[in-house]
Scaffold this motif. Sequence first.
Motif: not given
Length: 585
Positions: A458-465, A523-532, A534-536, A544-549
């Motif tokens: 997911x792009x960095x700009x969405x992590x804050x959201x 903001x525009x860099x893609x990061x690799x995150x982890x969640x359950x 359920x949260x995904x 906002x997590x639905x903006x994942x690639x």
Amino acid sequence: MALNSERDMTMIKSRAIRLKLAHINDTHSYFEPTSLQLNINIDETEATPFVSAGGFARIKTRVEDLKQQAFASQQGFLFLHAGDCFQGTLYYSLFKGEANSTLLNQLGLDAMAVGNHELDMGNLPVAEFANRIDFPLLAGNWDLSNEISTKPVTLSGNPSVYSYKPSTQSAQWIVKHVDQEPIAIFALALDKMADISNPDVDTPFVNAIETARNTVNEIHKAGINKIILLSHMGYEADLDFANHVTGVSLIVGGHSHVLQGDFSQLGLGNSDPYGIKVNDTHIVQAGFHALALGHCDIEFDQYGRISQFVGKNELLLGRRLFVDTSRSQSWQDVDYKRIKDLVDGHPNVMICRKDPTIKLILKERYQARVSVMQQTYIASTKRKLRHVRIPGEQGGSDIAPLVAESFMYALNQQGHPIEFAIHNAGGVRNSLNQGLISVADIAGKVLPFLVPVGFYQIKGKYIAQIIEGAINNATNNGVDGTGSGSYPYTANLRFSYNALAPIGERISMVEILNNKGWHPIEAERCYTGSSSAYTMKGKEGYEAILNMVGEGQVTNLSMADCFIQYLSDKPQILEQNARMSDDNG
């Protein structure tokens, strides 16, 4: 339509009746008793004894006692469950809904409501459960009319399931007779079921209030004016219900884990009075985890109104009281008998033997596999590790950040380059007491929900959201939230949240940790995150997590699997965390 309900009640010819009603809710597979610590003050001296509390065997014994009392006094008798029997302990992790159906059948329920945790893994577990139970399963605002018929097991054709009727936009209900007088019982779950659970997309939940109004009218048309609602909408919704719907005599509630009554003398708090009345509707709820049983004596008048109501929640306890004298010097100064007499004589305590049949079923069918996990120790802690959902004056959860770290650790061990993790507070269910920690403590208490862990880009700009949306939802800050469970705990992320800023601008800083230290998110860099998983799905403020690639990837590791692996490989992490917390405190 609903405005005619009171008139309809007075036009229906009926007789006054007497009823004794027992109820439970949010039992969450707590079949065995819980070791419950009390906090008692006598002569300014504090004592913290442990008691054996609740469990299905004690519930069965007490319900049978109440049933006999009702028979002797020529009352009717009903026993209801207000939903959420799934999840919660190793019994669910190991045996799923099969153990619940077996043991709930033994209790002799008259009806049960569908709760949100019944649907954590979709419709199939509920459908299988409904095939095994011998009592009605009520879900009056669950629309099963368009359920796909090719599923392995369906709900719509099951005669035990009482769901939504699109033709009348009302709930199906059951009728119980007391002294030949009918009582209608229907159930409702919270509207936002899809936001906090996982019903199949072909079986949505519809508006509860509109369904209730239509249902009351349909029940009145059938000539019945005595109505009980089994609610899994939550306590605040139950209290507000009577401001919108007339004609319901009693709400038996769940979802919010509220133990009505005064238990402050035992150190367990003081809630609203049992059976609080709003307009003409009484509302009851009986705590959680099969610790307590609620029961009340009700007199209905000829118009279906409750003319007399007396009842209470009872904490069901064993005869013994336990204390760790090595940790509590106060017991040298307080007489043991005085403490025991206070507990045993408390008006909301019932000393209760265990039903032998349920004890035998647990022993012969389930306990052996559970015991193995209870005796497998993986770590220890020198102090209690506290879990709270939303940080307060004492800080936040000690456990949830470690759980997020464990997602990163376990997935990194599988070769996935995870850079951060976010975990919702509601995914962690209990604190950890001082001492040894077993696999059962993690899989059965701290992380009992069978939810897999996944990862995504997911792009960095969405992590804050993501973070802002989760906090807004948890705190009802400018949004109609679904509860405090959405509060985000993170690994390798730190942030600042300004509650007074406009929506969308409340996260003023987000930084990510790598091997070179903390750095601002790009903001525009893609990061690799982890969640359950359920949260995904973007539930409870995480849209906002639905903006994942793409769609991300869900692994075969559960939340508990990750945390167990983390603690097994790095047991010292708990003591490191304790020292950091003490330093920060």
